[in-house]
Design an enzyme around this catalytic site. Sequence first.
Site, short mmCIF file in Angstrom:
data_model
loop_
_atom_site.label_atom_id
_atom_site.label_comp_id
_atom_site.label_asym_id
_atom_site.label_seq_id
_atom_site.Cartn_x
_atom_site.Cartn_y
_atom_site.Cartn_z
N GLY A 391 0.85 -1.20 0.00
CA GLY A 391 0.00 0.00 0.00
C GLY A 391 0.88 1.24 0.00
CG LEU A 392 -0.70 4.76 -1.83
CD1 LEU A 392 -1.73 5.89 -1.88
CD2 LEU A 392 0.30 4.88 -2.98
N GLY A 394 2.23 5.55 4.42
CA GLY A 394 1.25 6.12 5.34
C GLY A 394 -0.07 5.39 5.35
CB SER A 395 -1.51 2.70 3.31
OG SER A 395 -0.47 1.72 3.33
N GLY A 396 -0.74 2.55 6.69
CA GLY A 396 -0.95 1.78 7.91
C GLY A 396 -0.33 0.39 7.89
CE LYS A 397 3.52 -0.18 3.16
NZ LYS A 397 3.20 1.26 3.17
CB SER A 398 4.89 -0.29 9.52
OG SER A 398 5.68 -0.38 8.34
CB SER A 465 5.65 -4.08 -3.00
OG SER A 465 4.59 -4.19 -2.09
#
Length: 566
Positions: A391-392, A394-398, A465
Amino acid sequence: MNSPYGGTLIDLVVDTARAAEMKAAAGDCASITLDERGVCDLELLAVGGFSPLKGFLGKADYDRVVREQRLADGTLWPLPVTLPVTPSEGVAEGKTLALRDVYGNLLAFLHVEEIYQADKDAEAQCVYDTLDAKPPADADLGRCPGHYAAGRLEVVRTPPHYDFVDLRRTPAELREHFQSLGWSRIVAFPTRDPIHRAQEETARRAAEEIGGGLLIQPIVGATRPGDVDHYTRVRCYRALLEDDDRSGALVVTLLPLAERMTRPREALLHAIIARNYGCTHLLVRRDQADRPFDDPHAALEALSKYMDEIGVEMVVSTPMVYLPDMGRYEAVDAVPDGVRTARISDAQVRDDYLAGGVLLPEWFTRPAVAAILNEANPPRQRQGLTIWFTGLSGSGKSTVAQALVERLAEYGRNCSLLDGDEIRTHLSKGLSFSKEDRDVNIRRVGYVAGLVAQHGGTTLCSVISPYKAVRDEARRQSKGNFVEVYCSTPVDVCESRDVKGHYAKARAAVAAGRGMGFTGVDDPYEAPDDAEVTLDTSRLGVAECVDAIVAKLLALGYIPPRGRAG
């Protein structure tokens, strides 16, 4: 029966391997790294398994093999054995090319006499019966370079093997072994599957029918995706040897063949190889097809047509079923009316027994084989796994990934987390943010996660990615144990969370005419088409996101229901 096939070896170079290595290192020639198929082909060329071939096909042989299944001199040969290359200053006609394996071992020199354009359309249509690239072999054709090289082949060493060394014999060694046993009639049984009791009975009857010995040839080169790995299969064959009181009439020799999965041509190749290894007969299934659209009778028809020319005879097998009331196996065509039968399909073996950790019944396979297969095929909750967050920025992935690490530990699945920023520091330091370097970065992450997954570990990858093709490569690295989590959070929300100011810098650069290639601003993000989980963290809290992922993992069987540790 006269035949041109006889296991003739290529002459080995006189130089020692060390002298040849020094010659190559001195810059006398360019090098290429052979893929798994290339290594297998080279070995069979070197030891005589592909006799009468003594090298990779030149253009005249290639053209006729593709269209007519014959070499330029008219000898029957069903499949192209070619060396893909990319022409360059170092790879050119009149020059010498060093052939190496993936570990850098020098295997051979090719004295290049011709480089020619591959006719991929004709090869796909005539050899693979399709113009649509499908795995396994057709996809290899689509990926390989568009030229082939041929010339005199000097083999420095055959590819080194350190597994099951006692079960690896060259054609010459095997023919000598047959002679020492006093065998003059031998039926070859090439296989890429574990052998259960039905296959045992089929092979035993074939040997009895010809009044001779049985050669089981496990295929240990590149096989079909999803096949049982050769280490597990050969352990099963060895268990059969140790447990069978008829093992004196049975020989097992590994066959380093990269299968093309195209009938009937591959069946003809098996017959030629059997002849080269000293066999007089080939065990052939009555109905055999590798793909749904293959004609199951085509292989048998082709073998019937060419067996005299090859110099072997066929022993045709029929499907076997178990008769529970009689405690024995019988050919399906010979079962008396009204007699109760039992059988377990390949799909049932995979889905109902191995996937569930259930031992196969003794009437179906030997207990030692069942134990080996269960050990090698743990249930999903004990298999390795890659969870890929995309995801972009800042999208909350981590944030979600870090919370998921804690939740999964509750289920007994301990995880490692590969975060984009840490990867750039430790694994991909020095790479830029160009598309090429981004792809390199993601391939590295996918490679590491795939290795961990293949050996039973779990990795959570939190990386932007942005390009779908490279994410798909990462999925393939994990051999199917891959769950993609797409954080679909809108770009304006991501930008509002950007405490480091990356979005602002990118927009300022674009306004000044100096694009940064920042994903979501002046570089595209290719959203997944079929991610296992999609989350919008502007609408869902962290705990809700974790709940959604856990629900999917439970549904897929990667974690057990609470209270049932795997």
